[in-house]
Design an enzyme around this catalytic site. Structure first.
Site, PDB file in Angstrom:
ATOM      1  N   ASP A 149      -9.894   3.155   2.482  1.00 36.05           N
ATOM      2  CA  ASP A 149      -9.960   2.476   3.788  1.00 36.05           C
ATOM      3  C   ASP A 149     -10.573   3.380   4.859  1.00 36.05           C
ATOM      4  O   ASP A 149     -11.382   2.934   5.667  1.00 36.05           O
ATOM      5  CB  ASP A 149      -8.559   2.052   4.249  1.00 36.05           C
TER       6      ASP A 149
ATOM      7  N   LYS B 203       0.805  -1.226   0.000  1.00 33.01           N
ATOM      8  CA  LYS B 203       0.000   0.000   0.000  1.00 33.01           C
ATOM      9  C   LYS B 203       0.844   1.284   0.000  1.00 33.01           C
ATOM     10  O   LYS B 203       0.416   2.294  -0.531  1.00 33.01           O
ATOM     11  CB  LYS B 203      -0.937   0.023   1.209  1.00 33.01           C
TER      12      LYS B 203
END
Ligand code: ATR
Length: 288
Positions: free
Chosen positions: A109, A73
């Site tokens: 997220d 990420k």
């Protein structure tokens, strides 16, 4: 899974390492099928040294987007044409959109966390939260709590990591409303006594270690404290069971998985995500 892959099929994938146990392919492929979209979501295991090639490959192969998961990420950011200010602030990209040959990195997220928290019946606006852990997941949670104007204390096993997180995020908080402390029985007891929300971002309690909890056995769980556990497998973690036994509100992490996915789905397709269908598909892959 879509049965009729053909010349018109649009491809998205999941870049991570490993990816074989991910629930995202089932969740997204069910959503594509539900909406009658000729799209397909494929797992793409990419070792760390090939992340740059993988991003170039997405463009070369005509993928319309991707999700990014552990451990890539942060690393993908260096290879994208553009990263949104939100993803920059969090320091992680979990969703890529390829548009007119340009790769754009987003973070969904934090939004997934806030949506799931609200859906679970907790409005964090102006509340006091204790966040356990200071890794990538904690960064998305702390960003989300900043958007909700909450006050946050980060407790972490490695205090230096929590201090670094607080340093990065303090510009998003009014002075002294973001603090860090070492994770210990005393800090946990003192900080949660005054807090409304406890968020576990550590992997403690994750299957197969289902009898583990970040909340110590010998500390009474405060009934006033709502809990959000990012762990979603098993669905009923030990931490959630401790909270429920004390009469506290307990919210599992499946909603965050689904809502980060729903936000990604909407970025790629421009269609409203079939959230119920995504819950159903993801639930099939987890333990109760
Ligand atoms: P993620 O990207 O999922 O957040 P990560 O970056 O590896 O994963 O972060 C995991 C977090 O959980 C860290 O804060 C880690 O604490 P350290 O910084 O001390 O490593 C925390 N963590 C992991 N296992 C833990 C355990 N058994 N007890 C307490 N904290 C734990």
């Amino acid at each position: 899974m879509p049965l009729n892959i053909n010349g018109q099929t649009k491809l998205v994938g999941l870049i991570g390492y490993p990816v074989e146990h991910s629930l995202s392919p089932a969740m997204h492929n069910s959503a594509f099928t539900a909406l009658g979209l000729n799209w397909c979501y494929v797992p793409l295991p990419v070792p760390p040294e090939r992340v740059g090639e993988a991003i170039a490959g997405l463009r070369a192969l005509g993928f319309v987007g991707a999700n990014v998961t552990v451990p890539h990420k942060e690393a993908v950011m260096a290879y994208l044409d553009h990263v949104t200010p939100e993803a920059q602030a969090i320091g992680a990209v979990n969703t890529i959109v390829v548009r007119e040959g340009r790769s754009i990195g987003y973070n969904t997220d934090w939004h997934g966390f806030l949506t799931a928290l609200n859906e679970g019946g907790f409005d964090p606006h102006g509340k006091r939260a204790v966040v356990l852990g200071a890794g990538g997941a904690a960064r998305a949670v702390v960003y989300a709590l900043a958007q909700a104007e909450a006050q946050v204390t980060v407790l972490n096993r490695t205090p230096a990591r929590a201090r670094a997180l607080v340093q990065d995020f303090s510009p998003l908080f009014p002075s002294s409303s973001l603090l860090s402390l070492p994770l210990a029985l005393q800090t946990l007891e003192e900080q949660t006594a005054e807090a409304h929300l406890l968020v576990n971002t550590t992997p403690v309690g994750l299957w197969p270690e289902v009898d583990q909890s970040i909340w110590p056995e010998d500390l009474t769980f405060p009934s006033h404290l709502a809990v959000f556990d990012l762990v979603y497998n098993p669905r009923q973690t030990k931490l959630l069971q401790q909270a429920r036994a004390a009469g506290a509100k307990a919210i599992g992490g499946l909603g965050m998985l689904v809502h980060q996915g729903a936000a990604a789905f909407e970025l790629w397709t421009g269609e409203k995500a079939p959230v119920e269908m995504m819950y159903e598909a993801a639930s099939l892959g987890i333990r109760n």
